[in-house]
Design a protein around this motif. Structure first.
Motif, PDB file in Angstrom:
ATOM      1  N   GLN A   1      -1.976   2.240  -5.597  1.00 25.88           N
ATOM      2  CA  GLN A   1      -0.924   2.928  -6.504  1.00 25.88           C
ATOM      3  C   GLN A   1       0.767   3.027  -5.174  1.00 25.88           C
ATOM      4  O   GLN A   1       0.731   2.847  -4.582  1.00 25.88           O
ATOM      5  CB  GLN A   1      -1.158   3.975  -6.933  1.00 25.88           C
ATOM      6  CG  GLN A   1      -2.594   4.086  -7.823  1.00 25.88           C
ATOM      7  CD  GLN A   1      -3.227   5.415  -7.917  1.00 25.88           C
ATOM      8  OE1 GLN A   1      -3.090   6.209  -8.179  1.00 25.88           O
ATOM      9  NE2 GLN A   1      -4.732   5.625  -8.102  1.00 25.88           N
ATOM     10  N   THR A   2       1.277   3.953  -5.750  1.00 28.32           N
ATOM     11  CA  THR A   2       2.694   4.264  -5.786  1.00 28.32           C
ATOM     12  C   THR A   2       3.319   5.836  -5.969  1.00 28.32           C
ATOM     13  O   THR A   2       2.940   5.933  -7.321  1.00 28.32           O
ATOM     14  CB  THR A   2       3.435   3.259  -5.417  1.00 28.32           C
ATOM     15  OG1 THR A   2       4.224   3.156  -6.705  1.00 28.32           O
ATOM     16  CG2 THR A   2       3.459   1.642  -4.680  1.00 28.32           C
ATOM     17  N   ARG A   3       3.761   6.199  -5.144  1.00 26.44           N
ATOM     18  CA  ARG A   3       4.580   6.978  -5.207  1.00 26.44           C
ATOM     19  C   ARG A   3       5.582   8.008  -4.425  1.00 26.44           C
ATOM     20  O   ARG A   3       5.904   7.337  -3.922  1.00 26.44           O
ATOM     21  CB  ARG A   3       3.661   8.480  -5.415  1.00 26.44           C
ATOM     22  CG  ARG A   3       3.310   8.558  -3.655  1.00 26.44           C
ATOM     23  CD  ARG A   3       2.567  10.251  -3.613  1.00 26.44           C
ATOM     24  NE  ARG A   3       3.120  11.779  -4.380  1.00 26.44           N
ATOM     25  CZ  ARG A   3       3.108  12.750  -4.563  1.00 26.44           C
ATOM     26  NH1 ARG A   3       1.186  12.861  -3.863  1.00 26.44           N
ATOM     27  NH2 ARG A   3       3.660  13.859  -4.534  1.00 26.44           N
TER      28      ARG A   3
ATOM     29  N   TYR B   1      11.818   7.290  -0.936  1.00 25.84           N
ATOM     30  CA  TYR B   1      10.592   5.966  -0.332  1.00 25.84           C
ATOM     31  C   TYR B   1       9.780   6.029  -1.189  1.00 25.84           C
ATOM     32  O   TYR B   1       9.631   6.897  -2.227  1.00 25.84           O
ATOM     33  CB  TYR B   1      10.266   7.079   0.963  1.00 25.84           C
ATOM     34  CG  TYR B   1      11.602   7.565   2.359  1.00 25.84           C
ATOM     35  CD1 TYR B   1      11.333   5.857   2.698  1.00 25.84           C
ATOM     36  CD2 TYR B   1      11.904   7.876   2.316  1.00 25.84           C
ATOM     37  CE1 TYR B   1      12.472   5.617   3.737  1.00 25.84           C
ATOM     38  CE2 TYR B   1      12.999   8.065   3.225  1.00 25.84           C
ATOM     39  CZ  TYR B   1      12.896   6.516   4.027  1.00 25.84           C
ATOM     40  OH  TYR B   1      14.517   7.285   5.486  1.00 25.84           O
ATOM     41  N   GLN B   2       8.832   4.878  -1.422  1.00 23.88           N
ATOM     42  CA  GLN B   2       7.906   5.073  -1.890  1.00 23.88           C
ATOM     43  C   GLN B   2       6.735   4.726  -0.969  1.00 23.88           C
ATOM     44  O   GLN B   2       6.510   4.055   0.197  1.00 23.88           O
ATOM     45  CB  GLN B   2       7.496   3.127  -2.677  1.00 23.88           C
ATOM     46  CG  GLN B   2       8.815   3.799  -3.697  1.00 23.88           C
ATOM     47  CD  GLN B   2       8.320   4.041  -4.453  1.00 23.88           C
ATOM     48  OE1 GLN B   2       7.558   3.986  -5.111  1.00 23.88           O
ATOM     49  NE2 GLN B   2       9.632   4.947  -4.818  1.00 23.88           N
ATOM     50  N   LEU B   3       5.370   5.481  -1.560  1.00 28.70           N
ATOM     51  CA  LEU B   3       4.254   5.771  -0.489  1.00 28.70           C
ATOM     52  C   LEU B   3       3.108   4.881  -1.747  1.00 28.70           C
ATOM     53  O   LEU B   3       2.189   5.278  -2.180  1.00 28.70           O
ATOM     54  CB  LEU B   3       3.407   6.938  -0.661  1.00 28.70           C
ATOM     55  CG  LEU B   3       4.714   8.030  -0.093  1.00 28.70           C
ATOM     56  CD1 LEU B   3       4.578   9.196   0.621  1.00 28.70           C
ATOM     57  CD2 LEU B   3       5.203   7.520   1.137  1.00 28.70           C
TER      58      LEU B   3
ATOM     59  N   GLY C   1      -1.512   7.698   9.090  1.00 30.29           N
ATOM     60  CA  GLY C   1      -1.813   7.790   7.522  1.00 30.29           C
ATOM     61  C   GLY C   1      -1.352   6.883   6.939  1.00 30.29           C
ATOM     62  O   GLY C   1      -1.402   5.680   7.172  1.00 30.29           O
ATOM     63  N   ASN C   2      -0.269   7.655   5.920  1.00 28.76           N
ATOM     64  CA  ASN C   2      -0.195   6.391   5.042  1.00 28.76           C
ATOM     65  C   ASN C   2       1.230   5.581   5.288  1.00 28.76           C
ATOM     66  O   ASN C   2       1.804   4.781   4.353  1.00 28.76           O
ATOM     67  CB  ASN C   2       0.732   7.308   3.746  1.00 28.76           C
ATOM     68  CG  ASN C   2       1.305   8.294   3.521  1.00 28.76           C
ATOM     69  OD1 ASN C   2       1.758   8.512   4.081  1.00 28.76           O
ATOM     70  ND2 ASN C   2       0.913   9.561   3.096  1.00 28.76           N
ATOM     71  N   GLY C   3       2.157   6.152   6.687  1.00 27.89           N
ATOM     72  CA  GLY C   3       3.098   5.091   6.833  1.00 27.89           C
ATOM     73  C   GLY C   3       4.539   6.024   7.081  1.00 27.89           C
ATOM     74  O   GLY C   3       5.276   5.520   6.489  1.00 27.89           O
ATOM     75  N   LEU C   4       4.659   6.993   5.882  1.00 26.41           N
ATOM     76  CA  LEU C   4       5.782   7.478   5.297  1.00 26.41           C
ATOM     77  C   LEU C   4       6.680   8.178   6.970  1.00 26.41           C
ATOM     78  O   LEU C   4       7.932   7.553   7.022  1.00 26.41           O
ATOM     79  CB  LEU C   4       5.498   8.773   4.573  1.00 26.41           C
ATOM     80  CG  LEU C   4       6.610   9.664   5.107  1.00 26.41           C
ATOM     81  CD1 LEU C   4       7.619   9.150   3.476  1.00 26.41           C
ATOM     82  CD2 LEU C   4       6.462  10.939   4.147  1.00 26.41           C
TER      83      LEU C   4
ATOM     84  N   ASP D   1      -4.023  -0.014   6.190  1.00 24.36           N
ATOM     85  CA  ASP D   1      -3.614  -0.694   5.514  1.00 24.36           C
ATOM     86  C   ASP D   1      -2.886  -0.353   4.026  1.00 24.36           C
ATOM     87  O   ASP D   1      -1.520  -0.879   4.142  1.00 24.36           O
ATOM     88  CB  ASP D   1      -4.434  -1.072   4.134  1.00 24.36           C
ATOM     89  CG  ASP D   1      -4.208  -2.517   3.115  1.00 24.36           C
ATOM     90  OD1 ASP D   1      -3.443  -2.707   2.539  1.00 24.36           O
ATOM     91  OD2 ASP D   1      -5.617  -2.382   1.830  1.00 24.36           O
ATOM     92  N   ALA D   2      -2.293   1.039   4.080  1.00 24.57           N
ATOM     93  CA  ALA D   2      -1.848   2.219   3.191  1.00 24.57           C
ATOM     94  C   ALA D   2      -0.418   1.664   4.064  1.00 24.57           C
ATOM     95  O   ALA D   2       0.501   1.518   3.280  1.00 24.57           O
ATOM     96  CB  ALA D   2      -2.461   3.631   3.122  1.00 24.57           C
TER      97      ALA D   2
END
Length: 398
Positions: free
Chosen positions: A17-19, A28-30, A67-70, A93-94
């Motif tokens: 999913q994206t948030r 930004y999309q996470l 983590g998620n790359g933010l 992967d995230a």
């Protein structure tokens, strides 16, 4: 810790999913899904790094425990060259998906700290989202100091409950000074600048385990045999054999010739015992943590087991097209420090998916965790092999 007996509703664990999140005035999309750190929430420590860290165009940022790359996405959009590392295959992967969703160039590498990086890699700044395990944190701080040039900057961020104040003290010892740049919601962002070629005070950084090539070794006696298990800091139960895993090793139903999957293998204890019970039957050990996979590989090699494979995997995704006679597992129910039953419930789902007809699930858990209903619904049967005051061993046949 009290764990609710409420079972989460069915979910598509493997669906990304994206948030959206706004940082420095831009959207930004996470990428996120169950099993990722801070899924369903926004990690305040990562936001502090992304918002307040000094980003200079054309500098190279290395983000450890990314983590998620933010943070990498924000830095790349601001003109930095970005390299991200994380020990967890789901986080990697995230982070790759997050970079792609934001059109942010960067490299994401599976590995703890500098282990998977070229030996001459020299970033201009290092960001660390601190892990909760002490020695894993010390390795990241040591790696940062060692790689940074004179004048290079190191940022750390984390929660007070995760030990960020202690981490800041260790950082100050290495770099000489450390400054708190921001704090809020129980989290802090701290920065230090490398001023000298040698640490100001290296006390506490003298453990051989800070070298990623060094493993902790400890003995275990299981099913009448002695084993030497190898581990790295941050792997589950890395300095001793946990009681639940030992119980499952003594109880699990593994027979000669069985094809066995150790799902969430940790240091590899269950896979090693299974290898001695199958009389040459193939063993596969998988874990989302690359340091666990390295540990299991070392444990299997030392035990002289030639019939073992060790793979990084998001639950059983790496072997989804294979079939096994037995799945043995001590599934994790924490992501970070938070309890998340979606992960162990997916262990049950994936176990059913990779078991051959007639194959057997052997699962150990804290007796307060509500797995019986999920196993009964998926397998249509359930047996209790052990019911003790702290742990239970559950079994089912496909």
């Amino acid at each position: 810790m009290t764990v609710s007996r409420t079972v989460p509703p069915p979910h598509d664990y493997h669906r990304w999913q994206t948030r959206s999140v706004t940082v420095r005035g831009s959207d930004y999309q996470l990428a996120t899904k169950p099993g990722t750190f801070s899924h369903g929430t926004l990690d305040p420590a990562s936001v502090l790094l992304a918002e307040r860290m000094k980003i200079v165009p054309d500098e190279t940022l290395l983000h450890l425990n990314c983590g998620n790359g933010l943070v990498g996405s924000v830095a790349a959009r601001l003109g930095a060259r970005v390299v991200l590392t994380d020990r967890n295959v789901v986080a990697v992967d995230a982070a790759r998906r997050t970079l792609a969703a934001n059109g942010a160039p960067g490299e994401v590498i599976l590995g703890q700290g500098s282990h998977a990086l070229p030996p001459d890699f020299a970033p201009d700044l290092v960001a660390i989202r601190i892990p909760h395990e002490k020695f894993a944190l010390l390795q990241l701080l040591w790696d940062a100091y060692r790689m940074l040039p004179i004048g290079g900057r190191c940022y750390i961020a984390g929660a007070t409950s995760e030990g960020v104040k202690t981490a800041a003290g260790a950082m100050e010892g290495l770099f000489g000074t450390a400054t708190t740049l921001a704090h809020g919601s129980g989290h802090r962002l701290v920065v230090a600048v490398k001023r000298a070629g040698a640490p100001h005070d290296a006390a506490g950084f003298d453990s051989p385990l800070l070298d990623p090539a060094t493993f902790n070794a400890f003995a275990a006696h299981l099913r009448g045999r002695d084993y030497t298990l190898f581990s790295r800091p941050g792997v589950f139960s890395w300095d001793h054999l946990d009681e639940a895993t030992a119980l499952l090793a003594e109880t699990m139903d593994v027979r000669a010739g069985d094809r066995v999957l150790d799902l969430g293998c940790g240091v590899g204890a269950l896979g090693l015992v299974a290898g001695s019970l199958t009389d040459g039957g193939p063993i596969c050990m998988v874990d989302a943590d690359v340091e666990a996979v390295r540990s299991s590989e070392r444990s299997a090699m030392t035990a002289g087991l030639a019939n073992v494979r060790c793979l990084t995997s998001d639950v059983a995704a790496a072997v989804h097209d294979e079939r096994f006679d037995v799945v043995v597992t001590n599934p994790p129910f924490h992501v970070g420090k938070a309890t998340d039953l979606r992960v162990p419930l997916q262990f049950i789902e994936d176990a059913w998916a990779v078991l051959a007809p007639g194959g057997r699930l052997n699962l150990v858990a804290n007796r307060t965790l509500p797995y019986e209903g999920a196993i009964q619904r998926r397998f249509g049967n359930l047996a209790t092999l052990h019911d003790g005051p702290r742990f239970k061993v559950l079994s089912a046949t496909r």
